[in-house]
Design a protein around this motif. Sequence first.
Motif, short mmCIF file in Angstrom:
data_model
loop_
_atom_site.label_atom_id
_atom_site.label_comp_id
_atom_site.label_asym_id
_atom_site.label_seq_id
_atom_site.Cartn_x
_atom_site.Cartn_y
_atom_site.Cartn_z
N GLY A 146 0.82 -1.20 0.00
CA GLY A 146 0.00 0.00 0.00
C GLY A 146 0.84 1.24 0.00
O GLY A 146 2.05 1.21 0.23
N VAL A 147 0.18 2.36 -0.26
CA VAL A 147 0.84 3.66 -0.23
C VAL A 147 0.51 4.30 1.11
O VAL A 147 -0.66 4.46 1.47
N LEU A 148 1.55 4.64 1.86
CA LEU A 148 1.38 5.31 3.15
C LEU A 148 1.58 6.79 2.95
O LEU A 148 2.58 7.23 2.39
N LYS A 149 0.61 7.55 3.41
CA LYS A 149 0.71 9.01 3.28
C LYS A 149 1.06 9.62 4.61
O LYS A 149 0.77 9.08 5.66
N GLY A 150 1.66 10.76 4.58
CA GLY A 150 2.08 11.47 5.76
C GLY A 150 3.04 12.55 5.33
O GLY A 150 2.91 13.11 4.23
N GLU A 151 4.02 12.82 6.17
CA GLU A 151 5.04 13.81 5.79
C GLU A 151 5.76 13.36 4.53
O GLU A 151 6.12 14.16 3.69
N LYS A 152 5.97 12.07 4.43
CA LYS A 152 6.68 11.50 3.28
C LYS A 152 5.86 10.33 2.73
O LYS A 152 5.84 9.25 3.31
N THR A 153 5.17 10.53 1.62
CA THR A 153 4.39 9.47 1.01
C THR A 153 5.33 8.39 0.49
O THR A 153 6.35 8.69 -0.11
N ARG A 154 4.99 7.12 0.75
CA ARG A 154 5.86 6.03 0.32
C ARG A 154 5.05 4.77 0.07
O ARG A 154 3.97 4.58 0.63
N PHE A 155 5.59 3.90 -0.76
CA PHE A 155 5.02 2.59 -1.05
C PHE A 155 5.64 1.61 -0.08
O PHE A 155 6.85 1.62 0.13
N GLN A 156 4.83 0.76 0.53
CA GLN A 156 5.37 -0.15 1.53
C GLN A 156 4.75 -1.54 1.37
O GLN A 156 3.60 -1.69 0.99
N LEU A 157 5.57 -2.57 1.68
CA LEU A 157 5.11 -3.96 1.70
C LEU A 157 4.97 -4.40 3.15
O LEU A 157 5.75 -4.01 4.01
N PHE A 158 3.96 -5.25 3.41
CA PHE A 158 3.69 -5.74 4.75
C PHE A 158 3.51 -7.25 4.73
O PHE A 158 3.12 -7.81 3.72
N GLY A 159 3.76 -7.89 5.86
CA GLY A 159 3.46 -9.31 6.00
C GLY A 159 4.63 -10.12 6.53
O GLY A 159 5.75 -9.63 6.64
N ASP A 160 4.33 -11.37 6.87
CA ASP A 160 5.35 -12.26 7.42
C ASP A 160 6.50 -12.48 6.45
O ASP A 160 7.65 -12.64 6.85
N THR A 161 6.20 -12.51 5.16
CA THR A 161 7.24 -12.70 4.14
C THR A 161 8.27 -11.58 4.22
O THR A 161 9.47 -11.82 4.18
N VAL A 162 7.79 -10.35 4.34
CA VAL A 162 8.67 -9.18 4.42
C VAL A 162 9.48 -9.24 5.71
O VAL A 162 10.68 -8.98 5.72
N ASN A 163 8.81 -9.59 6.81
CA ASN A 163 9.51 -9.65 8.10
C ASN A 163 10.59 -10.72 8.10
O ASN A 163 11.69 -10.51 8.63
N THR A 164 10.32 -11.87 7.48
CA THR A 164 11.32 -12.93 7.40
C THR A 164 12.52 -12.49 6.58
O THR A 164 13.67 -12.71 6.96
N ALA A 165 12.26 -11.86 5.43
CA ALA A 165 13.36 -11.36 4.59
C ALA A 165 14.18 -10.33 5.34
O ALA A 165 15.42 -10.32 5.26
N ALA A 166 13.52 -9.47 6.11
CA ALA A 166 14.23 -8.44 6.88
C ALA A 166 15.12 -9.09 7.95
O ALA A 166 16.25 -8.65 8.17
N ARG A 167 14.62 -10.14 8.59
CA ARG A 167 15.45 -10.83 9.60
C ARG A 167 16.64 -11.54 8.94
O ARG A 167 17.75 -11.55 9.49
N MET A 168 16.40 -12.12 7.76
CA MET A 168 17.51 -12.77 7.05
C MET A 168 18.57 -11.74 6.69
O MET A 168 19.78 -12.01 6.81
N GLU A 169 18.14 -10.57 6.24
CA GLU A 169 19.09 -9.51 5.88
C GLU A 169 19.87 -9.02 7.11
O GLU A 169 21.08 -8.91 7.09
N SER A 170 19.15 -8.75 8.20
CA SER A 170 19.81 -8.16 9.37
C SER A 170 20.79 -9.13 10.04
O SER A 170 21.71 -8.70 10.71
N ASN A 171 20.57 -10.42 9.86
CA ASN A 171 21.47 -11.42 10.44
C ASN A 171 22.46 -11.98 9.42
O ASN A 171 23.23 -12.87 9.72
N GLY A 172 22.42 -11.45 8.20
CA GLY A 172 23.28 -11.96 7.13
C GLY A 172 24.67 -11.36 7.12
O GLY A 172 24.98 -10.45 7.89
N GLN A 173 25.49 -11.90 6.26
CA GLN A 173 26.85 -11.42 6.11
C GLN A 173 26.88 -10.28 5.09
O GLN A 173 26.07 -10.25 4.16
N LEU A 174 27.82 -9.36 5.26
CA LEU A 174 27.97 -8.26 4.32
C LEU A 174 28.32 -8.77 2.94
O LEU A 174 29.06 -9.75 2.80
#
Length: 91
Positions: free
Chosen positions: A60-88
């Motif tokens: 969805g598109v989130l509006k506010g001070e800075k309008t942005r397109f954002q993805l939500f859900g367990d899939t996104v959260n899992t990918a974010a955890r994989m990235e944050s715990n991954g190697q450079l």
Amino acid sequence: RTTALITVAQPDHALRMARFASQCLTKMNEVTKSLELSLGPDTGELRMRVGLHSGPVAAGVLKGEKTRFQLFGDTVNTAARMESNGQLCRI
């Protein structure tokens, strides 16, 4: 409010995303080398990590001070955890 649903599955979606991630890492390396030449050696320390996961998401598109397109859900959260715990510089 408008929503869209992508119903055409891409059987090679994982391969496409892995290639995209690889291309991003390659481009990041090129940009870092270029910045190092123009801005100095400290810039060469820039690195990137990538996390991939496949599954359903809501978007969805989130509006506010800075309008942005954002993805939500367990899939996104899992990918974010994989990235944050991954190697450079790794997928």
